[in-house]
Design an enzyme around this catalytic site. Structure first.
Site, PDB file in Angstrom:
ATOM      1  N   GLU A  46       0.832  -1.195   0.000  1.00 22.54           N
ATOM      2  CA  GLU A  46       0.000   0.000   0.000  1.00 22.54           C
ATOM      3  C   GLU A  46       0.874   1.255   0.000  1.00 22.54           C
ATOM      4  O   GLU A  46       1.838   1.362   0.771  1.00 22.54           O
ATOM      5  CB  GLU A  46      -0.867  -0.059   1.270  1.00 22.54           C
ATOM      6  CG  GLU A  46      -1.819   1.067   1.490  1.00 22.54           C
ATOM      7  CD  GLU A  46      -2.625   0.864   2.772  1.00 22.54           C
ATOM      8  OE1 GLU A  46      -3.599   1.610   2.967  1.00 22.54           O
ATOM      9  OE2 GLU A  46      -2.283  -0.044   3.564  1.00 22.54           O
ATOM     10  N   LYS A 115      -9.076   2.268  -1.920  1.00 28.99           N
ATOM     11  CA  LYS A 115      -9.373   1.642  -0.631  1.00 28.99           C
ATOM     12  C   LYS A 115     -10.793   2.017  -0.219  1.00 28.99           C
ATOM     13  O   LYS A 115     -11.216   3.177  -0.332  1.00 28.99           O
ATOM     14  CB  LYS A 115      -8.360   2.115   0.410  1.00 28.99           C
ATOM     15  CG  LYS A 115      -8.385   1.354   1.727  1.00 28.99           C
ATOM     16  CD  LYS A 115      -7.191   1.769   2.578  1.00 28.99           C
ATOM     17  CE  LYS A 115      -7.064   0.933   3.838  1.00 28.99           C
ATOM     18  NZ  LYS A 115      -5.828   1.264   4.588  1.00 28.99           N
ATOM     19  N   CYS A 170      -5.436  -3.382   2.283  1.00 27.08           N
ATOM     20  CA  CYS A 170      -5.174  -3.494   3.724  1.00 27.08           C
ATOM     21  C   CYS A 170      -6.424  -3.652   4.566  1.00 27.08           C
ATOM     22  O   CYS A 170      -6.986  -4.736   4.676  1.00 27.08           O
ATOM     23  CB  CYS A 170      -4.361  -2.289   4.189  1.00 27.08           C
ATOM     24  SG  CYS A 170      -3.594  -2.553   5.824  1.00 27.08           S
ATOM     25  N   TYR A 475     -15.952 -59.874  -6.976  1.00 25.40           N
ATOM     26  CA  TYR A 475     -17.370 -59.519  -6.951  1.00 25.40           C
ATOM     27  C   TYR A 475     -18.150 -60.573  -6.158  1.00 25.40           C
ATOM     28  O   TYR A 475     -18.049 -61.773  -6.409  1.00 25.40           O
ATOM     29  CB  TYR A 475     -17.905 -59.443  -8.382  1.00 25.40           C
ATOM     30  CG  TYR A 475     -19.259 -58.790  -8.503  1.00 25.40           C
ATOM     31  CD1 TYR A 475     -19.374 -57.411  -8.617  1.00 25.40           C
ATOM     32  CD2 TYR A 475     -20.416 -59.558  -8.489  1.00 25.40           C
ATOM     33  CE1 TYR A 475     -20.615 -56.800  -8.725  1.00 25.40           C
ATOM     34  CE2 TYR A 475     -21.660 -58.966  -8.586  1.00 25.40           C
ATOM     35  CZ  TYR A 475     -21.760 -57.579  -8.708  1.00 25.40           C
ATOM     36  OH  TYR A 475     -22.991 -56.986  -8.815  1.00 25.40           O
TER      37      TYR A 475
END
Length: 639
Positions: A46, A115, A170, A475
């Site tokens: 940022e 932001k 942020c 089987y």
């Protein structure tokens, strides 16, 4: 980037506060470094072009204008780089200041994401300078073009349809309803976060949990880049704690207080597969009226994987986690059987024990169940049925195990009855074909069922999920029971469950017999032994179970293509098996998996213990006569 893999990066440059020219140089350097490492997405912190800690300097025109100029320099200097970047800077627009992440690619500014949640408390007093950005993008001028500014922006890769990027900044991820929730609902698959989160004692653990948890909740990739060295330490310290996560799994994490770049190879197909499976995951609404989609194109290249491919996806690598997993599975198995016994009013159980891993686990689970019910263990009838292939080792281990667990041991030698049966149907006993083998298996099942009738008991099945996936069961022989406690436990995990019981039983003689069973080769023991030693080893016939469990996990859990599973197996098993060996057994897996579905279509009930199961009632609704041609054709092209 082929097969959904893409290399991502989170970078923390060492900056100088209020020096955009220097900081831009660091951003350019790290973008070039990431480009050399074949990363296609890189995220920076940022406000990294100015520094997050500029304070009232954000009100200075000189700083704001220089930040924009240096963004232009970054675009020009990275024009030849095939990498999408997200760079934090302050952006002045219509008399207001926004904290934005600039999305860039090949010299072009794709968009600006502001932001949304501006903190206004103690150390983070951003509201003094910045205002929240609007959701719906508006178009703003950038040099000679218009770019969108708004939080509802999607960046879609035209050459990689599974890659749709969206950003938050942020604080946005720390609030109760982060913007990333809306981004994912709109179709985003990877969230980026340009952040400046300071370091306080214990905060790193919470931050790690927050980011990995958000990636799990949203079934997305998440790239988190945090501010670090160079920020002002007047009141705060920033550690550059970067995290790359994928659906709750941490792909990369940085050492704090060390600037630089971390990488993580994301698997977009894994995310897509997981979203397909989760019917509660919202369908993409195409962005909706608030969202604007910006298209860009990355060059698709072959990516040598750095991602960790776990060769044992069913088995946790950490000992503590593995022990917890074993305890949980044993409890789930026992609780499943407990409910069935209570419901039917059964107080007795019948098991065929061979001295092998599967029947050992089933007997251990049954003993645990009887303890939970308060029923004496001697109500468990453990039946050993020696025949042509039984060795002294497995016979004695089966008998010792039953006695040590307190079960009632019963021996029925089936040689005479099997020979009589062969005589009835005209089978030559010297012809060791499939009839010779299956005749023994069906005789054993008949005996168990009839004994259950005699004592009003229930036959507990012993077969495991790996055998069911391969159809490695007779089987209406060992394929059949009244409740199959191991039905969703893969062979690689059976071994660890028995080992866990050996380690925790607290009895030396029981531990010794369990240890010897663990050391015994896996075998159905249907062919005569050679010099008293097991002659028929399952893995020589159908292939290593560790490979088949790997194939099964990625096929059923994520729906991966055969070629992708092959590539991942080469990466995970490259030191143990060669290319031709892996390809050989992968072909065997697909052939058997498709041809043997008829056995799985009529399986007895059994408890699901993990995320992969082959139960025809809820987990694998597959036609018994589906063609395998498409999958085998893809493998033939790899030969």
């Amino acid at each position: 980037m082929k097969q959904g893999f893409i290399r991502t990066a989170a970078a923390t440059p060492k900056i100088k506060v209020a020096d955009p020219e220097y900081n831009a140089g660091q951003v350019i350097r790290l973008m070039r470094q990431a480009g050399e490492e074949q990363a296609k997405i890189i995220v920076f912190p940022e406000l990294c072009l100015t520094g997050y800690t500029c304070g009232d300097l954000f009100l200075q025109n000189s700083l704001l204008q220089e930040a924009r100029r240096q963004l232009s320099v970054i675009l020009e200097e990275t024009r030849e780089l095939d990498i999408a970047g997200f760079i934090g800077l302050p952006w002045q627009q219509d008399g207001k200041l926004y904290n934005v992440a600039a999305a860039v690619h090949r010299g072009k500014l794709l968009g600006l994401v502001p932001k949304t949640n501006i903190p206004n408390y103690s150390e983070f007093y951003e509201a003094r300078h910045f205002v929240p950005g609007s959701k719906k993008p508006v178009w703003v001028r950038w040099e000679d073009c218009q770019v969108p500014l708004g939080s509802c922006l999607l960046f879609s890769c035209a050459t990689m349809p599974g890659l749709v990027l969206a950003a938050e900044i942020c604080e946005d991820v720390w609030v109760p309803c982060p913007p990333s929730i809306g981004h994912v609902r709109a179709g985003a698959t990877v969230i980026v976060n340009c952040s400046a989160s300071d370091e306080t004692v214990g905060k790193d653990a919470y931050r790690d949990s927050l980011i990995t948890g958000q990636s799990a909740r949203l079934v997305c990739g998440y790239i988190y880049a945090n501010a670090g060295e160079g920020e002002s330490t007047q009141d705060l310290v920033f550690g550059g704690h970067n995290i790359i996560a994928e659906n709750g799994t941490r792909l990369g994490v940085s050492k704090r207080f060390v600037p630089g770049v971390i990488y993580g190879d994301m698997d977009l197909e894994r995310l897509a597969g997981e979203r397909r499976r989760l019917t509660t995951f919202p369908a993409s609404h195409g962005g909706g009226e608030d969202y604007v989609s910006v298209e860009f194109a990355l060059q698709v290249e072959e990516l040598p994987l750095r991602r960790f491919i776990d060769p044992a996806p069913f088995v946790p690598g950490d000992r503590g986690e593995r022990d917890k997993r074993c305890e949980d599975i044993l409890s789930i198995q026992a609780m499943g059987l407990k409910k069935r016994l209570e419901h039917t009013g059964c107080t007795r159980a019948v098991l065929g024990i061979s001295g092998g891993l599967d029947s050992t686990l089933a007997l251990l689970v049954t003993a645990r169940t009887f303890d939970m019910l308060g029923i004496p263990r001697d109500h468990i009838r453990a039946v050993t049925m020696p025949c042509f292939g039984t060795t002294d080792r497995t016979y004695h281990n089966a008998c010792t195990l039953a006695r040590k667990l307190g079960a009632e041991l019963m021996e029925v030698n089936i040689k005479a009855s099997v020979l009589r049966h062969f005589e009835d149907i005209g089978q030559d006993p010297s012809n060791h074909d499939v009839t010779y083998e299956n005749g023994q298996a069906r005789e054993r099942t008949q005996i168990l069922m009839d004994i259950a009738n005699q004592i009003n008991g229930m036959v507990v099945g012993t077969g495991d999920m790996s055998e069911l996936a391969l159809g490695w069961a007779t089987y209406n022989g060992d394929h059949m029971s009244m409740y199959g406690v191991n039905a969703s436990v893969p062979k690689t995990l059976v071994r660890h469950l028995v080992g866990y019981c050996a380690d925790t039983c607290g009895e030396k003689e029981l531990q010794a017999v369990l240890s010897d069973i663990l050391d015994t080769p896996v075998s159905p023991e249907l062919l005569p032994p050679e010099n008293g030693v097991i002659a028929q080893k399952t893995e020589d016939l159908v292939g290593p179970y560790e490979l088949h469990d790997f194939f099964m996990y990625y096929m059923l859990r994520f729906g991966y293509s055969p070629s992708k599973i092959f590539r991942m197996a080469l990466h995970g098993f490259g030191k143990e098996y060669g290319r031709e060996t892996i390809l050989k057994w992968l072909k065997v897996f697909y052939r058997r998996f498709f041809s043997q579905q008829f056995k799985r279509s009529c399986l007895p009930d059994g408890p699901r213990v993990g995320s992969v199961s082959v139960s025809p009632r809820g987990d694998l609704r597959m036609p018994s006569d589906a063609s395998s041609r498409l999958w085998l054709k893809e493998l033939e092209e790899l030969s």
